[in-house]
Design an enzyme around this catalytic site. Structure first.
Site, mmCIF file in Angstrom:
data_model
loop_
_atom_site.group_PDB
_atom_site.id
_atom_site.type_symbol
_atom_site.label_atom_id
_atom_site.label_comp_id
_atom_site.label_asym_id
_atom_site.label_seq_id
_atom_site.Cartn_x
_atom_site.Cartn_y
_atom_site.Cartn_z
ATOM 1 N N ASP A 96 34.181 13.590 -3.672
ATOM 2 C CA ASP A 96 35.069 13.087 -4.724
ATOM 3 C C ASP A 96 36.111 14.125 -5.139
ATOM 4 O OD1 ASP A 96 33.424 10.924 -4.562
ATOM 5 O OD2 ASP A 96 33.273 10.635 -6.723
ATOM 6 N N ASN A 130 35.645 6.669 -1.886
ATOM 7 C CA ASN A 130 34.876 5.801 -2.788
ATOM 8 C C ASN A 130 34.774 6.476 -4.154
ATOM 9 O OD1 ASN A 130 33.369 3.654 -3.677
ATOM 10 N ND2 ASN A 130 31.471 4.273 -2.671
ATOM 11 N N ASP A 178 23.642 6.984 -15.642
ATOM 12 C CA ASP A 178 23.382 7.563 -14.317
ATOM 13 C C ASP A 178 21.990 8.180 -14.231
ATOM 14 O OD1 ASP A 178 25.769 6.711 -13.430
ATOM 15 O OD2 ASP A 178 26.751 8.680 -13.414
ATOM 16 N N GLU A 213 28.412 2.747 -7.322
ATOM 17 C CA GLU A 213 28.548 2.954 -5.881
ATOM 18 C C GLU A 213 27.974 1.779 -5.086
ATOM 19 O OE1 GLU A 213 28.296 5.192 -8.047
ATOM 20 O OE2 GLU A 213 29.108 7.126 -7.383
ATOM 21 N N ARG A 249 23.253 -1.065 -8.293
ATOM 22 C CA ARG A 249 22.109 -0.159 -8.416
ATOM 23 C C ARG A 249 20.844 -0.859 -8.920
ATOM 24 N NH1 ARG A 249 25.123 5.336 -10.666
ATOM 25 N NH2 ARG A 249 25.504 6.204 -8.595
ATOM 26 N N HIS A 305 24.675 8.391 -3.621
ATOM 27 C CA HIS A 305 24.035 9.704 -3.786
ATOM 28 C C HIS A 305 22.832 9.662 -4.715
ATOM 29 C CE1 HIS A 305 26.764 10.409 -7.499
ATOM 30 N NE2 HIS A 305 26.923 9.178 -7.091
ATOM 31 N N ARG A 306 22.944 8.892 -5.803
ATOM 32 C CA ARG A 306 21.852 8.923 -6.789
ATOM 33 C C ARG A 306 20.601 8.214 -6.276
ATOM 34 N NH1 ARG A 306 23.743 11.929 -10.297
ATOM 35 N NH2 ARG A 306 25.906 11.770 -10.995
ATOM 36 N N LYS A 311 28.397 13.387 -2.344
ATOM 37 C CA LYS A 311 29.294 12.920 -3.399
ATOM 38 C C LYS A 311 29.246 13.827 -4.627
ATOM 39 C CE LYS A 311 30.530 8.706 -5.811
ATOM 40 N NZ LYS A 311 31.751 8.166 -5.292
ATOM 41 N N PRO A 348 7.951 25.239 31.907
ATOM 42 C CA PRO A 348 8.266 26.406 32.721
ATOM 43 C C PRO A 348 9.721 26.828 32.556
ATOM 44 C CG PRO A 348 8.106 24.443 34.076
ATOM 45 C CD PRO A 348 7.710 24.042 32.700
ATOM 46 N N ALA A 408 13.540 27.387 32.935
ATOM 47 C CA ALA A 408 14.615 26.473 33.347
ATOM 48 C C ALA A 408 14.248 24.997 33.266
ATOM 49 C CB ALA A 408 15.116 26.813 34.759
ATOM 50 N N GLY A 438 14.638 24.918 25.756
ATOM 51 C CA GLY A 438 15.443 25.474 24.659
ATOM 52 C C GLY A 438 16.488 24.472 24.182
#
Ligand code: DC
Length: 690
Positions: free
Chosen positions: A52, A99, A344, A372, A375, A419-420, A447, A475, A477, A481
């Site tokens: 934001d 947003n 909130d 958002e 809710r 986010h909340r 956010k 083994p 190769a 990793g």
């Protein structure tokens, strides 16, 4: 920040420690706009770095404000040089506001009053968030605003205003949809208060007064003394002019504090004496950045948390929270609360309700429906997934926790780009059934709190066995990793490249001039015990303050690693260092004895193999791409010899753990191997497929 598709939180046991919270979103974006409208430069401290604020900064830059540095740098102030209440006559721009309601609404108001040619755009969800009442209010003044999509919603087109017909009549604005409309007018109208008072009248009940309080406090800091007549009429005195305060501190977000207040209330319990804060032997959570003197309404979440049983102490800019005594504040007490003053933070109460001794009702939260996401609906759906019984009304939610431990369910929480939702549901990880919780799209916390999960993990503890470990071996190769790194990235887990630890030990020992054999076994083991090793976020390897990432990758370093890894005392010396990598939210460990010696209880062990021919070809391509000449048949012979040595050696021979899943990657791409490992992992989770 976790940018994975989902984040699995293992069941968590307790919480204890200190968190510093990021700056408030509401204050950050208001301060940015006020600084932008003012004459002169404002030095802003502790500005939040989030989606934001980024869209707001980008928009202000497009409007001609000077902003330095270009982006928010942690610990560094940001300087905004304002436009002095005026834009050039030909000002024009298309502004993308994502947003961010805290950017869309106030900028629309300010630009409509300043005049120019602007298009206000955003993401699709922004086009579902109402703005009609603000537009209606601005049109009373003579502002020109047109809807480019649906009537009453962004995107918008702003033109030049015509104030000629605007007399003394008050500007009317509805107060019962979003307080951001009134905030926007309060911040925009001082730009027109040159020769006369401007009066704003609220129609209907004013919701979210605390946010208006923040607006008024900040306006005062920027030289505008608004008269508040009982939250119904607001008068901006004639002659008002924006003046930069020079310097301003953004206080931390009181809504963000709610998650950690709840954490303290739910998870602090009794401590081992070593962990306790004081003689009472209690654990607690200390929150820095916001406290008793906060100008934010959500600080009153503290009262709600106390009503549920939390023990909260506070100072000017800190809070300290502990769980109540068993029977008094634990389990939490169910409440019936009008939450209009903390819209909130009240979402956090909805999740605390899972730990309460009865049914909790949160009332007067109609504004949740236009945030958002819807809710009320979102919280109801997700709380039910965890096993709660939820009743949902137009402006209330009623939550009864799972009846017993056995009624809790492992859930994958959908987060609706909100986010909340993501942050408050992380608290479900303290469920008594010790079930993990999956948070989908964890990056949506960006956010307001990009490092929320890191902050959470930094103060949470759980039993070691609950922190998942995936072991990947095979083994030389075999690609282990690469695969381990990819799997760790996909899950947001830590990565342990155990081979690197032997490489580092080999490097340190050879630099010390030691022969790498039994004669120096104890000396090398002692070195290995307290090497100042560090792996950074970019996977670089540090020994003290030297970056040794490249040095440990040479052929010679590989040989040295192989030698020191054959010394039993060195292997034992490295055990604790390897165990220390098992941290929240989980670990992917690669190396030969990961599944057998270091993490024998790992819930997934994969043994990668590939034909010697295939591995020789892969190694060949790798060497050629690095500009090193090579020969396939020599490489093949080397590999076969090394396989034989590795399998026969007495110390830590190369062999799959008995419970390892074997995966022959000869015919597979890296993506296919990673997908297979992830799919095995998913099968072991209680959530089903994501
Ligand atoms: O995987 P790598 O090539 O970086 O490993 C370097 C050496 O260390 C190699 O000879 C294998 C050995 N090693 C070991 O003995 N035990 C481990 N857990 C990892 C590597």
């Amino acid at each position: 920040m976790f940018t994975t598709e989902f984040l699995d939180l293992p069941a968590l046991d307790t919480a204890h420690g200190t968190v510093s919270l990021p700056g408030s979103k509401s204050i950050s974006n208001r301060v940015l706009l006020l600084a932008a409208l003012s004459q002169g430069t404002t030095v802003i401290h502790d500005l939040l770095d989030s989606d934001d604020t980024r869209v707001m900064l980008a928009a202000l830059r497009q409007l001609g404000c000077r902003i330095a540095p270009d982006a928010v740098v942690p610990g560094q102030a940001i300087e905004v040089t304002g436009i002095g209440g005026q834009l050039p006559a030909d000002a024009a721009a298309t502004l993308f506001l994502g947003n961010a309601g805290t950017a869309m609404r106030p900028l629309t108001a300010a630009l409509a009053v300043l005049g120019g040619s602007f298009e206000m755009t955003g993401v699709p969800r922004m086009y579902e968030r109402p703005i009609g009442d603000l537009v209606d209010a601005l049109r009373q003044l003579g502002c020109r605003i047109a809807y480019l999509g649906n009537e009453g919603f962004p995107p918008l087109k702003i033109g030049r205003p015509d104030f000629s017909r605007f007399g003394q009549a008050p500007i009317q604005v509805r107060g019962d949809v979003s307080s951001q409309f009134l905030t926007s007018l309060l911040m925009a109208l001082p730009l027109q208060a040159g020769s006369r008072d401007i009066v704003i009248e609220v129609v209907g009940e004013l919701i979210s007064r605390p946010y208006i309080h923040i607006t008024l406090e900040l306006l005062a800091r920027f030289g505008i003394a608004v008269k508040n007549e009982n939250w119904q009429r607001f008068v901006i005195p004639a002659g008002s002019r924006y003046r930069s305060p020079g310097e301003i501190h953004v206080e931390a977000d009181a809504s963000s504090a709610s998650y950690f207040i709840a954490l303290g209330a739910i998870a602090t319990g009794m401590a081992d004496t070593a962990d306790a804060d004081n003689a009472t032997g209690r654990k607690s959570i200390r929150i820095l950045g916001v406290g008793r003197d906060s100008i934010q309404g959500d600080i009153r979440f503290v009262e709600a948390a106390r009503a549920m049983g939390a023990q909260v102490e506070s100072g000017p800019n800190w809070l300290q929270v502990a769980r109540g005594e068993p029977g008094q504040g634990w389990p939490l007490k169910a409440i019936d609360l009008d939450c209009n003053h903390i819209p909130d933070a009240a979402m956090t109460l909805a999740v605390m309700a899972l730990y309460a001794d009865g049914t909790t009702t949160l009332r007067n939260i109609a504004s949740w429906r236009v945030k958002e996401t819807d809710r009320i609906a979102a919280m109801a759906i997700e709380l039910r997934k965890l096993g709660a019984t939820v009743e949902e009304g137009p402006d209330y939610i009623r939550i009864t926790p799972p009846a017993s431990r056995a009624d809790w369910k492992a859930a994958s929480i959908h987060t609706y780009d909100d986010h909340r939702v993501a942050m408050c549901f992380s608290l479900a990880a303290f469920n008594p059934a010790k079930l993990p919780v999956r948070i989908e799209d964890p990056k949506c916390v960006a956010k307001t709190f990009p490092d929320y999960f890191e902050a959470l993990f930094s103060v949470c503890q759980t039993e070691r066995e609950r922190i998942p470990v995936i072991c990947i071996d095979g083994p030389t190769a075999s690609g282990k990793g690469t695969i381990a790194a990819e799997v760790a990235r996909a899950l947001g887990y830590q990565l342990l490249d155990s081979g690197a630890l032997y490489r580092i030990t080999g490097l340190a020992a050879s630099r010390a001039g030691l022969a790498l054999d039994e004669s120096n076994e104890e000396t090398i083991a002692e070195m290995a015990l307290d090497m100042p090793v560090r792996f950074d976020a970019q996977q670089r390897v540090w020994l003290g303050d030297e970056d040794i990432s490249l040095a440990i990758r040479s052929e010679q370093a590989g040989m040295n690693a192989s030698r020191v890894s054959a010394l039993p005392a060195v292997r034992s010396a490295l055990v604790d260092l390897q165990l220390a990598f098992q941290t929240l939210p989980g670990l992917v460990a690669d190396g030969r004895d990961m599944g057998t010696v270091i993490f024998p209880h790992a819930p997934l062990k994969v043994y990668l193999s590939a034909s010697a021919q295939c591995r020789a070809e892969r190694r060949y391509k790798q060497l050629i791409s690095k500009g090193i000449s090579a020969n396939i048949s020599t490489l093949l012979a080397d590999l076969e010899a090394r396989d034989a040595r590795d399998m026969q050696r007495a110390t830590a021979p190369l062999k799959p753990a008995e419970d390892a899943l074997l995966l022959d990657s000869s015919e597979l791409t890296i993506e296919q191997v990673v997908a297979q490992v992830l799919s095995w992992w998913q099968e072991r989770q209680p959530f089903g497929r994501a």
